[in-house]
Structure formats: C-alpha cells, structure tokens
Design a protein around this motif. Structure first.
Motif, PDB file in Angstrom:
ATOM      1  N   THR A  59       0.738  -1.207  -0.059  1.00  9.67           N
ATOM      2  CA  THR A  59      -0.045  -0.218  -0.028  1.00  9.67           C
ATOM      3  C   THR A  59       0.875   1.363   0.091  1.00  9.67           C
ATOM      4  N   PRO A  60       0.636   2.287  -0.537  1.00  8.24           N
ATOM      5  CA  PRO A  60      -0.605   2.652  -1.052  1.00  8.24           C
ATOM      6  C   PRO A  60      -0.834   1.988  -2.390  1.00  8.24           C
ATOM      7  N   ARG A  61       0.141   1.704  -3.163  1.00  7.95           N
ATOM      8  CA  ARG A  61       0.052   0.830  -4.568  1.00  7.95           C
ATOM      9  C   ARG A  61       1.264  -0.169  -4.680  1.00  7.95           C
ATOM     10  N   GLY A  62       1.163  -1.176  -5.303  1.00  3.55           N
ATOM     11  CA  GLY A  62       2.270  -2.314  -5.544  1.00  3.55           C
ATOM     12  C   GLY A  62       3.338  -1.779  -6.131  1.00  3.55           C
ATOM     13  N   LYS A  92       8.708   1.746  -8.470  1.00  3.94           N
ATOM     14  CA  LYS A  92       7.227   1.507  -8.864  1.00  3.94           C
ATOM     15  C   LYS A  92       7.366   1.876 -10.361  1.00  3.94           C
ATOM     16  N   ASN A  94       5.076   2.142 -14.077  1.00  2.00           N
ATOM     17  CA  ASN A  94       3.851   2.056 -14.785  1.00  2.00           C
ATOM     18  C   ASN A  94       4.100   2.728 -16.174  1.00  2.00           C
ATOM     19  N   LYS A 163       2.676   9.973   2.950  1.00  3.38           N
ATOM     20  CA  LYS A 163       2.068   8.546   2.629  1.00  3.38           C
ATOM     21  C   LYS A 163       2.557   7.920   3.810  1.00  3.38           C
TER      22      LYS A 163
END
Length: 174
Positions: A59-62, A92, A94, A163
């Motif tokens: 969390t908050p994102r993989g 991270k 993407n 975060k």
C-alpha cells in the motif's frame, strides 16, 4: 530539505552517543576486540552483520522492494534493543516510467525467543528519511519472525509526511 538532513544527522548522532555511553568501557584494541567477541559468542548466538531483503510495497500501490541492512549492536537505546541501519529501494513502474524511492532508517530492534513454534519474533521502530521526489522525514515500525537461521519474514510500516507505506519482505542472512 536542509531541515530534514539536519534532523537525520542529529538523530543518528544522538543514537550513536547513547549507544557509546551505554557500551562497555574496555579500551578497543585487537586483543580486547577478540576477547569481547568471544564473550558475546558464548552468551548468545552470533549476530549476522549483513542481511539482504526483497519484497513488495503493498500500500498505497504495489511496487517491488530490494535492500539491505547492517546490524549495529553497540547503537542501543536500552537493554534488550540493538541497532540496525536499513536501506531500501522501492521501484514503482507504470506506463509513465519507473520511479524509485530510497528509504534510509536507523532502527532499534528487540526480539523474543518464545515465538510460535519456537521461532523468534522481533519488533521495533526507526527514524530516517525518504529520498526521491524530495526528501521527507520517515518513521518506521517493524514486526518480523525468523523462519529459519537464514530467512526471516518482516512487515515494515513507513510513516512520512505524505504517505503511509506498508511493505512485506523476506530477509536473507548472509
């Protein structure tokens, strides 16, 4: 940014000073160091000085996580706690590219020997900084268990001004 660096340095120096003041007053020589290590080895299982770890931020994102830590047994805030310096890199990815966060913390760890099925459980916390996209203060909570002599499973919760990161990782003792 300067205030965070100053706070990080002051925290590290404070923890080191506390550890030095609570350390034994034996002069540090090669023979004294050898005697000290033999006494410590007889009292407890030898500490592993370096560990690598890998896992994921959930969390908050993989994201993927890789890092390492070094034991600092003389840096302690009290009886039953030992120091550890952790460095983690969180990757991270993407469609916009790959972002990397680097987390550096000085931790205090305590362990119990009465965990489930005889496995040691350890817990603690730390202070440090998050680098990447601006430097931020980082607080950290740690909970883990030794699975074998070479492997441990751990949960880290990082608190920064922007975060809260929850990371699951496996530590491999080298």
């Amino acid at each position: 940014m300067l205030n965070v660096r100053t706070l990080l340095c002051a925290t590290a120096l404070s923890i080191a000073a506390i550890g030095a003041s609570s350390a034994e007053t034996t002069p540090l020589t090669l023979t004294g160091l050898a005697k000290f290590n033999n006494i410590k080895a007889a009292q407890a299982a030898p500490m592993v000085p370096f560990t690598v770890h890998a896992g994921a931020m959930v969390t908050p994102r993989g994201a993927l996580l890789a890092g390492g830590d070094i034991d600092l047994p003389s840096v302690t805030l009290g009886k039953g706690f030992t120091g550890r310096l952790d460095v983690d890199a969180i990757f991270k990815a993407n469609f916009g590219g790959v972002n990397t966060l680097t987390l550096v913390t000085i931790d205090q760890i305590s362990s119990t020997t009465d965990g489930i099925s005889g496995h040691n459980v350890y817990y603690g916390g730390g202070l440090g900084a998050v680098f990447g996209g601006g430097t931020k203060f980082d607080g950290k909570l740690i909970l883990g268990t030794e699975l074998t002599k070479r492997f441990s499973a751990e949960v880290n919760v990082h608190f920064s001004s922007s975060k809260t990161l929850v990371c699951l990782l496996t530590r491999i003792h080298i």
